[in-house]
Design a protein around this motif. Structure first.
Motif, PDB file in Angstrom:
ATOM      1  N   ASN A   1      43.314  50.269  38.153  1.00 40.93           N
ATOM      2  CA  ASN A   1      42.018  49.403  37.823  1.00 40.93           C
ATOM      3  C   ASN A   1      42.142  47.686  38.913  1.00 40.93           C
ATOM      4  O   ASN A   1      41.606  47.191  38.820  1.00 40.93           O
ATOM      5  CB  ASN A   1      42.561  48.608  36.166  1.00 40.93           C
ATOM      6  N   ASN A   2      43.269  48.014  39.598  1.00 36.55           N
ATOM      7  CA  ASN A   2      43.346  46.512  40.760  1.00 36.55           C
ATOM      8  C   ASN A   2      42.552  46.835  41.445  1.00 36.55           C
ATOM      9  O   ASN A   2      42.380  47.323  41.555  1.00 36.55           O
ATOM     10  CB  ASN A   2      44.688  46.459  40.993  1.00 36.55           C
ATOM     11  N   GLY A   3      41.274  45.818  41.845  1.00 39.41           N
ATOM     12  CA  GLY A   3      41.002  45.028  42.767  1.00 39.41           C
ATOM     13  C   GLY A   3      39.349  45.456  42.946  1.00 39.41           C
ATOM     14  O   GLY A   3      38.849  45.568  43.060  1.00 39.41           O
ATOM     15  N   ARG A   4      38.782  45.507  41.385  1.00 37.19           N
ATOM     16  CA  ARG A   4      37.762  46.620  41.095  1.00 37.19           C
ATOM     17  C   ARG A   4      37.005  45.077  41.038  1.00 37.19           C
ATOM     18  O   ARG A   4      37.209  44.252  40.376  1.00 37.19           O
ATOM     19  CB  ARG A   4      38.130  46.847  39.493  1.00 37.19           C
ATOM     20  N   SER A   5      35.452  45.510  41.870  1.00 36.49           N
ATOM     21  CA  SER A   5      34.788  44.250  40.988  1.00 36.49           C
ATOM     22  C   SER A   5      33.987  44.808  40.876  1.00 36.49           C
ATOM     23  O   SER A   5      32.937  45.772  41.078  1.00 36.49           O
ATOM     24  CB  SER A   5      34.598  43.861  42.925  1.00 36.49           C
ATOM     25  N   LEU A   6      32.914  44.036  39.863  1.00 33.71           N
ATOM     26  CA  LEU A   6      31.863  43.923  38.817  1.00 33.71           C
ATOM     27  C   LEU A   6      30.749  43.049  38.875  1.00 33.71           C
ATOM     28  O   LEU A   6      29.588  43.071  38.941  1.00 33.71           O
ATOM     29  CB  LEU A   6      31.978  44.096  36.875  1.00 33.71           C
TER      30      LEU A   6
ATOM     31  N   LEU B   1      36.687  44.022  34.601  1.00 38.75           N
ATOM     32  CA  LEU B   1      36.646  45.391  33.542  1.00 38.75           C
ATOM     33  C   LEU B   1      35.878  44.646  32.869  1.00 38.75           C
ATOM     34  O   LEU B   1      35.798  43.805  32.329  1.00 38.75           O
ATOM     35  CB  LEU B   1      38.167  45.839  32.507  1.00 38.75           C
ATOM     36  N   LYS B   2      34.969  46.295  32.215  1.00 39.38           N
ATOM     37  CA  LYS B   2      34.189  46.344  30.612  1.00 39.38           C
ATOM     38  C   LYS B   2      35.080  45.728  29.723  1.00 39.38           C
ATOM     39  O   LYS B   2      36.372  47.225  30.230  1.00 39.38           O
ATOM     40  CB  LYS B   2      33.834  46.844  30.483  1.00 39.38           C
ATOM     41  N   VAL B   3      35.042  45.084  28.788  1.00 38.58           N
ATOM     42  CA  VAL B   3      35.806  44.843  27.697  1.00 38.58           C
ATOM     43  C   VAL B   3      34.990  45.116  26.394  1.00 38.58           C
ATOM     44  O   VAL B   3      33.871  45.149  26.157  1.00 38.58           O
ATOM     45  CB  VAL B   3      36.642  43.855  27.253  1.00 38.58           C
ATOM     46  N   PRO B   4      35.368  45.252  25.445  1.00 38.10           N
ATOM     47  CA  PRO B   4      34.305  45.609  23.838  1.00 38.10           C
ATOM     48  C   PRO B   4      33.946  44.201  23.286  1.00 38.10           C
ATOM     49  O   PRO B   4      34.680  43.293  23.445  1.00 38.10           O
ATOM     50  CB  PRO B   4      35.005  46.850  22.935  1.00 38.10           C
ATOM     51  N   ALA B   5      32.876  44.724  23.018  1.00 35.43           N
ATOM     52  CA  ALA B   5      32.448  43.014  22.674  1.00 35.43           C
ATOM     53  C   ALA B   5      31.827  42.570  21.050  1.00 35.43           C
ATOM     54  O   ALA B   5      32.106  43.945  20.622  1.00 35.43           O
ATOM     55  CB  ALA B   5      30.631  42.337  23.276  1.00 35.43           C
ATOM     56  N   ASN B   6      32.723  41.742  20.666  1.00 38.62           N
ATOM     57  CA  ASN B   6      32.286  41.056  18.954  1.00 38.62           C
ATOM     58  C   ASN B   6      33.638  41.949  18.227  1.00 38.62           C
ATOM     59  O   ASN B   6      32.780  42.686  17.315  1.00 38.62           O
ATOM     60  CB  ASN B   6      30.823  41.938  18.731  1.00 38.62           C
TER      61      ASN B   6
END
Length: 182
Positions: free
Chosen positions: A78-83, A102-107
């Protein structure tokens, strides 16, 4: 050689039922496939691991794993990734930083663990181990800085679209299962 050592260690503790703890160092974090998400930028000079949907540390949860790590030989996919998150005004000056988005689950609660081997200075050895949690909100951007430099720094900020930061408190996270420390 490192893989051989890890395999031997895995066999040694397998009778204790603690394989999930070892696997947590070599399994990359998996982003949610569906549902509301938030974006999280992680900047660290150690290893940041995440547990989605939990307010405690449990490496058996699907998707749990390494989010960013500054040393090679671990799950660093996952290192170095840009969203495309907005840049914050905060500048971090340190060597051997890992940085990723990274995307993480919300709420839902999101538990994290930060570890750093530390360094030796003036005869003292420094290391950092922190477990914490927060609940990201859907559609929001967050920047998390995890550093060890003779003391532990855990700093989480929500970023507005211009990159202006707002501090977000984190709470201490415990182990979900007491036997996971053995």
């Amino acid at each position: 050689m490192r893989a051989f050592l890890i395999a031997g260690l895995a066999l040694a503790v397998s009778g204790c039922g603690n394989i999930s703890n070892i696997r947590a160092y070599n399994t990359p974090y998996a982003e949610p496939a569906a549902g509301d998400t938030a974006r999280l930028r992680v900047i660290t000079n150690g290893m940041a691991r995440g547990v989605p949907g939990r307010d405690c540390i449990d490496w058996r949860v699907p998707g749990s794993g390494v989010m960013a790590v500054s040393e090679s030989g671990f799950a660093g996919q996952n290192n170095g990734r840009s969203l495309g998150m907005p840049e914050s005004n905060r500048r971090v000056e340190a060597q051997a930083l890992a940085r990723t988005e990274l995307k993480v689950p919300a709420n839902k609660p999101f538990a994290m663990n930060f570890q750093s081997e530390g360094h030796v200075s003036a005869g003292y050895s420094y290391s950092c181990k922190q477990s914490f949690r927060f609940t990201p909100k859907a559609g929001e951007d967050y920047e998390l800085i995890l550093l060890e430099s003779s003391q532990c720094l855990v700093a989480l900020q929500r970023l507005d679209p211009t990159g202006k930061p707002e501090n977000v408190p984190v709470e201490k996270a415990k182990l979900c299962n007491a036997m996971d420390m053995f």
